[in-house]
Structure formats: C-alpha cells, structure tokens
Design a protein around this motif. Structure first.
Motif, PDB file in Angstrom:
ATOM      1  N   ILE A 135       0.837  -1.204   0.000  1.00 28.62           N
ATOM      2  CA  ILE A 135       0.000   0.000   0.000  1.00 28.62           C
ATOM      3  C   ILE A 135       0.871   1.252   0.000  1.00 28.62           C
ATOM      4  O   ILE A 135       0.820   2.064  -0.917  1.00 28.62           O
ATOM      5  CB  ILE A 135      -0.953   0.002   1.214  1.00 28.62           C
ATOM      6  CG1 ILE A 135      -1.860  -1.230   1.177  1.00 28.62           C
ATOM      7  CG2 ILE A 135      -1.782   1.287   1.219  1.00 28.62           C
ATOM      8  CD1 ILE A 135      -2.756  -1.326  -0.033  1.00 28.62           C
ATOM      9  N   ALA A 136       1.680   1.423   1.036  1.00 32.14           N
ATOM     10  CA  ALA A 136       2.436   2.660   1.197  1.00 32.14           C
ATOM     11  C   ALA A 136       3.460   2.873   0.089  1.00 32.14           C
ATOM     12  O   ALA A 136       3.665   4.006  -0.361  1.00 32.14           O
ATOM     13  CB  ALA A 136       3.139   2.664   2.557  1.00 32.14           C
ATOM     14  N   ASP A 137       4.094   1.792  -0.372  1.00 34.74           N
ATOM     15  CA  ASP A 137       5.225   1.948  -1.289  1.00 34.74           C
ATOM     16  C   ASP A 137       4.867   1.907  -2.760  1.00 34.74           C
ATOM     17  O   ASP A 137       5.625   2.410  -3.588  1.00 34.74           O
ATOM     18  CB  ASP A 137       6.280   0.868  -0.990  1.00 34.74           C
ATOM     19  CG  ASP A 137       6.946   1.071   0.363  1.00 34.74           C
ATOM     20  OD1 ASP A 137       7.166   2.238   0.731  1.00 34.74           O
ATOM     21  OD2 ASP A 137       7.216   0.079   1.052  1.00 34.74           O
ATOM     22  N   ILE A 138       3.727   1.305  -3.117  1.00 33.37           N
ATOM     23  CA  ILE A 138       3.342   1.256  -4.529  1.00 33.37           C
ATOM     24  C   ILE A 138       1.848   1.513  -4.713  1.00 33.37           C
ATOM     25  O   ILE A 138       1.428   2.207  -5.630  1.00 33.37           O
ATOM     26  CB  ILE A 138       3.746  -0.099  -5.174  1.00 33.37           C
ATOM     27  CG1 ILE A 138       3.365  -0.151  -6.660  1.00 33.37           C
ATOM     28  CG2 ILE A 138       3.149  -1.266  -4.431  1.00 33.37           C
ATOM     29  CD1 ILE A 138       4.119   0.798  -7.530  1.00 33.37           C
ATOM     30  N   ARG A 246      -6.566  -0.134  -3.332  1.00 30.14           N
ATOM     31  CA  ARG A 246      -7.047  -1.354  -2.661  1.00 30.14           C
ATOM     32  C   ARG A 246      -6.855  -2.578  -3.558  1.00 30.14           C
ATOM     33  O   ARG A 246      -6.560  -3.671  -3.074  1.00 30.14           O
ATOM     34  CB  ARG A 246      -8.512  -1.204  -2.264  1.00 30.14           C
ATOM     35  CG  ARG A 246      -8.830   0.037  -1.446  1.00 30.14           C
ATOM     36  CD  ARG A 246      -7.929   0.202  -0.225  1.00 30.14           C
ATOM     37  NE  ARG A 246      -8.041   1.563   0.317  1.00 30.14           N
ATOM     38  CZ  ARG A 246      -7.176   2.120   1.134  1.00 30.14           C
ATOM     39  NH1 ARG A 246      -6.107   1.443   1.545  1.00 30.14           N
ATOM     40  NH2 ARG A 246      -7.357   3.352   1.577  1.00 30.14           N
ATOM     41  N   LEU A 247      -7.025  -2.418  -4.870  1.00 37.66           N
ATOM     42  CA  LEU A 247      -6.811  -3.524  -5.796  1.00 37.66           C
ATOM     43  C   LEU A 247      -5.371  -3.998  -5.735  1.00 37.66           C
ATOM     44  O   LEU A 247      -5.101  -5.215  -5.678  1.00 37.66           O
ATOM     45  CB  LEU A 247      -7.177  -3.084  -7.214  1.00 37.66           C
ATOM     46  CG  LEU A 247      -6.848  -4.060  -8.351  1.00 37.66           C
ATOM     47  CD1 LEU A 247      -7.513  -5.415  -8.140  1.00 37.66           C
ATOM     48  CD2 LEU A 247      -7.257  -3.460  -9.704  1.00 37.66           C
ATOM     49  N   ILE A 248      -4.419  -3.081  -5.732  1.00 39.71           N
ATOM     50  CA  ILE A 248      -3.007  -3.464  -5.662  1.00 39.71           C
ATOM     51  C   ILE A 248      -2.716  -4.175  -4.350  1.00 39.71           C
ATOM     52  O   ILE A 248      -1.943  -5.140  -4.295  1.00 39.71           O
ATOM     53  CB  ILE A 248      -2.118  -2.224  -5.862  1.00 39.71           C
ATOM     54  CG1 ILE A 248      -2.229  -1.725  -7.311  1.00 39.71           C
ATOM     55  CG2 ILE A 248      -0.661  -2.531  -5.512  1.00 39.71           C
ATOM     56  CD1 ILE A 248      -1.547  -0.402  -7.574  1.00 39.71           C
ATOM     57  N   GLY A 249      -3.348  -3.738  -3.269  1.00 41.77           N
ATOM     58  CA  GLY A 249      -3.182  -4.433  -1.996  1.00 41.77           C
ATOM     59  C   GLY A 249      -3.683  -5.863  -2.043  1.00 41.77           C
ATOM     60  O   GLY A 249      -3.022  -6.794  -1.553  1.00 41.77           O
ATOM     61  N   PHE A 250      -4.851  -6.079  -2.645  1.00 42.86           N
ATOM     62  CA  PHE A 250      -5.379  -7.440  -2.758  1.00 42.86           C
ATOM     63  C   PHE A 250      -4.485  -8.312  -3.640  1.00 42.86           C
ATOM     64  O   PHE A 250      -4.341  -9.516  -3.409  1.00 42.86           O
ATOM     65  CB  PHE A 250      -6.805  -7.418  -3.305  1.00 42.86           C
ATOM     66  CG  PHE A 250      -7.846  -7.051  -2.272  1.00 42.86           C
ATOM     67  CD1 PHE A 250      -7.842  -7.648  -1.019  1.00 42.86           C
ATOM     68  CD2 PHE A 250      -8.832  -6.120  -2.562  1.00 42.86           C
ATOM     69  CE1 PHE A 250      -8.809  -7.316  -0.072  1.00 42.86           C
ATOM     70  CE2 PHE A 250      -9.797  -5.782  -1.623  1.00 42.86           C
ATOM     71  CZ  PHE A 250      -9.789  -6.384  -0.370  1.00 42.86           C
ATOM     72  N   ILE A 251      -3.885  -7.720  -4.663  1.00 41.50           N
ATOM     73  CA  ILE A 251      -2.941  -8.474  -5.502  1.00 41.50           C
ATOM     74  C   ILE A 251      -1.786  -8.981  -4.643  1.00 41.50           C
ATOM     75  O   ILE A 251      -1.393 -10.154  -4.710  1.00 41.50           O
ATOM     76  CB  ILE A 251      -2.420  -7.590  -6.655  1.00 41.50           C
ATOM     77  CG1 ILE A 251      -3.526  -7.349  -7.684  1.00 41.50           C
ATOM     78  CG2 ILE A 251      -1.202  -8.235  -7.319  1.00 41.50           C
ATOM     79  CD1 ILE A 251      -3.167  -6.310  -8.733  1.00 41.50           C
ATOM     80  N   GLY A 389     -10.470  -2.999   1.739  1.00 44.77           N
ATOM     81  CA  GLY A 389      -9.118  -3.406   1.407  1.00 44.77           C
ATOM     82  C   GLY A 389      -8.164  -3.209   2.564  1.00 44.77           C
ATOM     83  O   GLY A 389      -8.558  -3.197   3.724  1.00 44.77           O
ATOM     84  N   TRP A 390      -6.892  -3.046   2.210  1.00 37.38           N
ATOM     85  CA  TRP A 390      -5.835  -2.906   3.201  1.00 37.38           C
ATOM     86  C   TRP A 390      -5.377  -1.459   3.307  1.00 37.38           C
ATOM     87  O   TRP A 390      -5.227  -0.771   2.299  1.00 37.38           O
ATOM     88  CB  TRP A 390      -4.648  -3.782   2.825  1.00 37.38           C
ATOM     89  CG  TRP A 390      -4.945  -5.240   2.852  1.00 37.38           C
ATOM     90  CD1 TRP A 390      -5.233  -6.048   1.786  1.00 37.38           C
ATOM     91  CD2 TRP A 390      -5.010  -6.087   4.015  1.00 37.38           C
ATOM     92  NE1 TRP A 390      -5.477  -7.331   2.207  1.00 37.38           N
ATOM     93  CE2 TRP A 390      -5.342  -7.394   3.570  1.00 37.38           C
ATOM     94  CE3 TRP A 390      -4.816  -5.866   5.380  1.00 37.38           C
ATOM     95  CZ2 TRP A 390      -5.480  -8.461   4.443  1.00 37.38           C
ATOM     96  CZ3 TRP A 390      -4.953  -6.937   6.251  1.00 37.38           C
ATOM     97  CH2 TRP A 390      -5.286  -8.214   5.785  1.00 37.38           C
ATOM     98  N   ALA A 391      -5.129  -1.014   4.545  1.00 33.20           N
ATOM     99  CA  ALA A 391      -4.501   0.286   4.780  1.00 33.20           C
ATOM    100  C   ALA A 391      -2.990   0.140   4.838  1.00 33.20           C
ATOM    101  O   ALA A 391      -2.243   1.043   4.454  1.00 33.20           O
ATOM    102  CB  ALA A 391      -5.012   0.902   6.077  1.00 33.20           C
TER     103      ALA A 391
END
Length: 398
Positions: A135-138, A246-251, A389-391
């Motif tokens: 999340i934070a980095d990308i 949130r999509l990138i986090g789920f990936i 999603g993820w924070a």
C-alpha cells in the motif's frame, strides 16, 4: 432451507469484524435470505448474482441520484452537480458523455508510460530492503501520481487532496459515518489549477473540462459550471486513486497466499491480465453498491417498498455458487466475468485505467521480487463507507 427475511444471519456493513471477512455471512444470505432486511439500519440487500446484475442494470427501480453509499442515502442530503456516481438519466448521461472522452484507449495508452515510470521510481528506491508495503510503497503513490498527471494536478499537492478524501470516507468502528460529507474536498486548491489551466490550455483532462459543453435545459448547449468542473476533478481524483490502491493491496495479499500461481506469473507475464481479473472477482475493492428504491418491487415473495434503501452486494455475487464453479477458490486461469466494475448504465468509466495500473504495478513488482511473504502482524485493514481493502500490507522478501 426456506428463504426468509429473518434476522439471522445478521449482516451489518458497519461491523468491522464482519467487514474483515464478509464472505461467510454473504454465503448464508445467498442460501437462506437472498432478499435480506436489516431492521437496525433499515436497508434491504440482494446477494445472488442474477439479482445483483439485474439490480445494477435496472436504474429506473434502483436509483443512484440520492447516493450510492448507504450513509448518504440515509442522510437525505442533496447531491452536488457533477458527481455522476450519484446521478440518474438524463443528467447522468449528459455528464458521462464528457467523462467518456477521458478514458479512451488513446488516453490510456498515452498515460501507461507515465504510470510505469511512477512505479519504477517507487520500487527502485526499495532495492536492497528486506521488504516493502504494497500500500504505502506502490499502491498509494503510483495510482495517485497517474491520475494526478492525467488531471494536471501538481505532484506536491496530490497527497493533500487524497488525504482529505480518505478522511471523508473512513468509518469509525461500529457505526455509520457521522455527518457524512458529499461536497468535494479541496475545491479551493483545485480551483487554482483550473484558473491557471484556463489561461494555459494544453492536451489534458482539465482543459477538456474547461472547454466542454453540455446540453442545456432549453435544448441548446452551455459550458460546464465552475462547480461542475471542480466536482468532476475531485471525483475522478478520489475514485481513480482509492479503488486502485485497494486492488493493488489485494494483488499483494492473494499472490502471497498462492505462491504457486505467483510463480506462474513470474514465468509468463502474459497471464497477468487474467490474474488481475480473478483478483477483481475474488476481492473487489468496491464490494457493495447502494441504491434508492424508486418504485415498489418484490423479490422471493417479499415486497420492497418505494423509498427503501437497497444494497446490491456485488462482491457476494462474484462468489455465487449458482454462477461459478468453486467460487471460493482463487484461480488465475479462471477467465470468468464479474460485477466488480458494476454493470449497465453505471459501469465504471475508469475500469481500463485501473486494469492498466494494476498490470503495470504487478509487472514491475515481479521483475524485482518473484517471491514475497505477507507480514500479517503489520497488516491493517482499511474500513471506509465505499471501498474495502488494506490500509497497510507489509511483505518480506528474500
């Protein structure tokens, strides 16, 4: 088992324990209460694929003009002009035609090199580290910078706009958002860019909006009002960055949990687009669509009155046993459709942009780290009124 409106199973969209893993409850709703009514918050919900798809398509019965989030519908506040997510025809169609010019194949192709450069810059800074945060980095930086570039918002101010959006949609534990805001954030800040761009036009979205004309009430045309322009920009920026984050986090999560499938993607990047579609089906960032019931209707022999609030559980529909084989199994080779971008009139205009950004992010991550493992002790869920999603999603790498 008979289908009822019983209070058990109980679904509460404001219960964080349920939101962390709503799929067992949604499975029970599909089986036992496909038309569900929550007495506490006075809403109905549909959970089966056929019902949700029909509801998303039937805009005459299930209206968006009073909001597409339960909090907003319940508040009864009036929607500002330009928020096409919260509009019905004919106004929706007029405004959508303008935004359709933004997300053309030509524009998406033109913005991809920028998105890739943003991803490269974000990830190359992490070389040599023993881990990173999806999340934070990308997940935050790349979508925010890409949509900011598309809109013409300077990079140094993008975080301020996104932070305001986050503060508006974030929920407190166990209750709806208090005093739900629907006015777009940072209008004064955005107005500065609009004024400058009006004096310095170029080939970007902001110039397109300044020059756009829409049908007027007298049958002629008119330019967009200042409020409409500012609202458009704020809405596109917020929606365009939040859901893709949130999509990138789920990936990151799902490919950590399924290392064999991740290794297939490392070996063959041509599998990545289908993998992203499976992530979207399995864990959609926007899992629930709320609607106002404009005309009394009926499901499974039970009436739904005019004026009711209806939740269309598209994430539940994506795992409906009637629609998919082994729906709770994650499979990058599935090649199945889903309702994660909506259906019909309100199909997400930014779907192609989100898919491209997710693909680029995953390609660049896999080039650097073919293996990673989720650090669950540091992972934190995001709880908002509209996305899931993820924070924080830290991973370790070899």
């Amino acid at each position: 088992m008979s289908e009822t409106l019983a209070a058990d199973p109980y679904y509460d969209p404001y219960d964080f324990a349920i939101d962390d893993d709503p799929y067992p409850i949604w499975q029970r709703l599909r089986a036992e209460s496909p038309l569900y009514h929550n007495d506490r918050y006075d809403f109905y919900a549909l959970s089966r694929y056929s019902d949700v798809a029909k509801g998303l398509h039937d805009w005459r019965t299930f209206r968006s003009g009073r909001g597409t989030v339960l909090d907003i519908i319940s508040s009864g506040v009036e929607m500002p002009p330009g928020l096409i997510l919260f509009e019905d025809p004919p106004l929706h169609d007029i405004h959508r035609k303008i935004l359709a010019r933004v997300f053309t194949p030509r524009r998406i192709a033109a913005v991809e090199p920028m998105a890739r450069q943003f991803a490269v810059e974000a990830l190359d800074r992490l070389r040599g580290a023993d881990g990173f945060d999806f999340i934070a980095d990308i997940g935050v930086a790349m979508p925010m910078q890409t949509i900011g570039a598309l809109l013409g918002i300077p990079q140094q101010d993008q975080s301020r706009i996104r932070d305001t959006t986050d503060s508006i949609i974030t929920l407190e534990s166990g209750s709806p958002g208090e005093g739900m805001k629907v006015e777009p954030p940072n209008l004064e800040l955005i107005a500065e860019y609009v004024d400058w761009r009006a004096r310095n036009p170029t080939d970007d979205l902001m110039t397109d909006l300044i020059n756009a004309e829409v049908e007027s009430e007298d049958g002629g045309t008119r330019p967009l009002t200042r409020t409409e322009i500012l609202t458009y920009i704020s809405m596109i920026f917020g929606a365009g960055s939040e859901t893709t984050t949130r999509l990138i986090g789920f990936i990151g999560q799902l490919l950590s949990e399924h290392p064999g499938q991740r290794r297939e993607l490392v070996a063959d990047h041509s599998l990545i687009p289908d993998a992203i579609e499976e992530v979207l089906r399995y864990e959609p960032p926007s899992p629930v669509q709320a609607r106002y019931v404009a005309t009394a209707t009926e499901f499974y022999g039970y009436p739904v009155p005019e004026g009711a609030s209806m939740l269309l559980l598209n994430a539940s529909a994506n795992r409906d046993e009637r629609q998919y084989t082994e729906p709770d199994r994650f499979d990058i080779h599935r090649q199945a459709g889903h309702l994660s971008f909506g259906f019909g009139l309100h199909f997400c205009l930014g779907a192609a942009l989100a898919r491209m950004e997710a693909r680029v992010a995953l390609e660049e991550v896999l080039l650097r780290w073919p293996d990673w493992e989720l650090d669950r002790t540091g992972a934190v869920r995001a709880h908002t009124s509209s996305v899931r999603g993820w924070a924080k999603l830290p991973v370790t790498v070899p």
